[in-house]
Design a protein around this motif. Structure first.
Motif, PDB file in Angstrom:
ATOM      1  N   ALA A  21      23.676  45.911  25.015  1.00  0.00           N
ATOM      2  CA  ALA A  21      24.856  47.005  24.794  1.00  0.00           C
ATOM      3  C   ALA A  21      24.699  47.929  25.935  1.00  0.00           C
ATOM      4  N   ARG A  22      23.468  48.141  26.184  1.00  0.00           N
ATOM      5  CA  ARG A  22      23.249  48.901  27.617  1.00  0.00           C
ATOM      6  C   ARG A  22      23.593  48.321  28.724  1.00  0.00           C
ATOM      7  N   VAL A  23      23.309  47.285  29.069  1.00  0.00           N
ATOM      8  CA  VAL A  23      23.827  46.257  30.201  1.00  0.00           C
ATOM      9  C   VAL A  23      25.404  46.337  30.333  1.00  0.00           C
ATOM     10  N   GLY A  24      26.028  46.043  29.082  1.00  0.00           N
ATOM     11  CA  GLY A  24      27.220  45.955  28.846  1.00  0.00           C
ATOM     12  C   GLY A  24      28.109  47.180  29.399  1.00  0.00           C
ATOM     13  N   GLN A  25      27.331  48.266  29.539  1.00  0.00           N
ATOM     14  CA  GLN A  25      28.136  49.246  29.828  1.00  0.00           C
ATOM     15  C   GLN A  25      27.565  49.734  31.356  1.00  0.00           C
TER      16      GLN A  25
END
Length: 86
Positions: A21-25
């Motif tokens: 979720a972090r990397v996806g942003q």
């Protein structure tokens, strides 16, 4: 010494879903830590399974990611197998 619950495959899967979720942003550990007013090592230790994430930290991370905590828990739940170990 690592405890079994920290390195269990299911816990690892849960943390990987949060990390995705972090990397996806396109958000770095440092950027997320800054939003949380924590040192980068706080995020690093969670993602490297060196410390356990508690529910209040989970909620804070979800909000810092701009997500409803229920949506993030849904992502984590979907990543886990139907039957998982605590």
């Amino acid at each position: 010494m690592q405890r079994r619950w920290v390195v269990s495959p299911d816990y690892r899967t849960a943390i990987e879903a949060i990390q995705q979720a972090r990397v996806g942003q396109d958000l770095s550990q440092q950027a997320l830590a800054t939003r949380l007013k924590k040192p980068r090592s706080f995020i690093n230790k969670i993602e490297n399974l060196e410390r356990r994430l508690d529910i209040l930290e989970f909620i804070a991370i979800a909000k810092a990611l701009g997500l409803d905590p229920r949506d993030l828990i849904d992502r984590v739940t979907k990543a886990l197998p139907d039957s998982f170990d605590l």
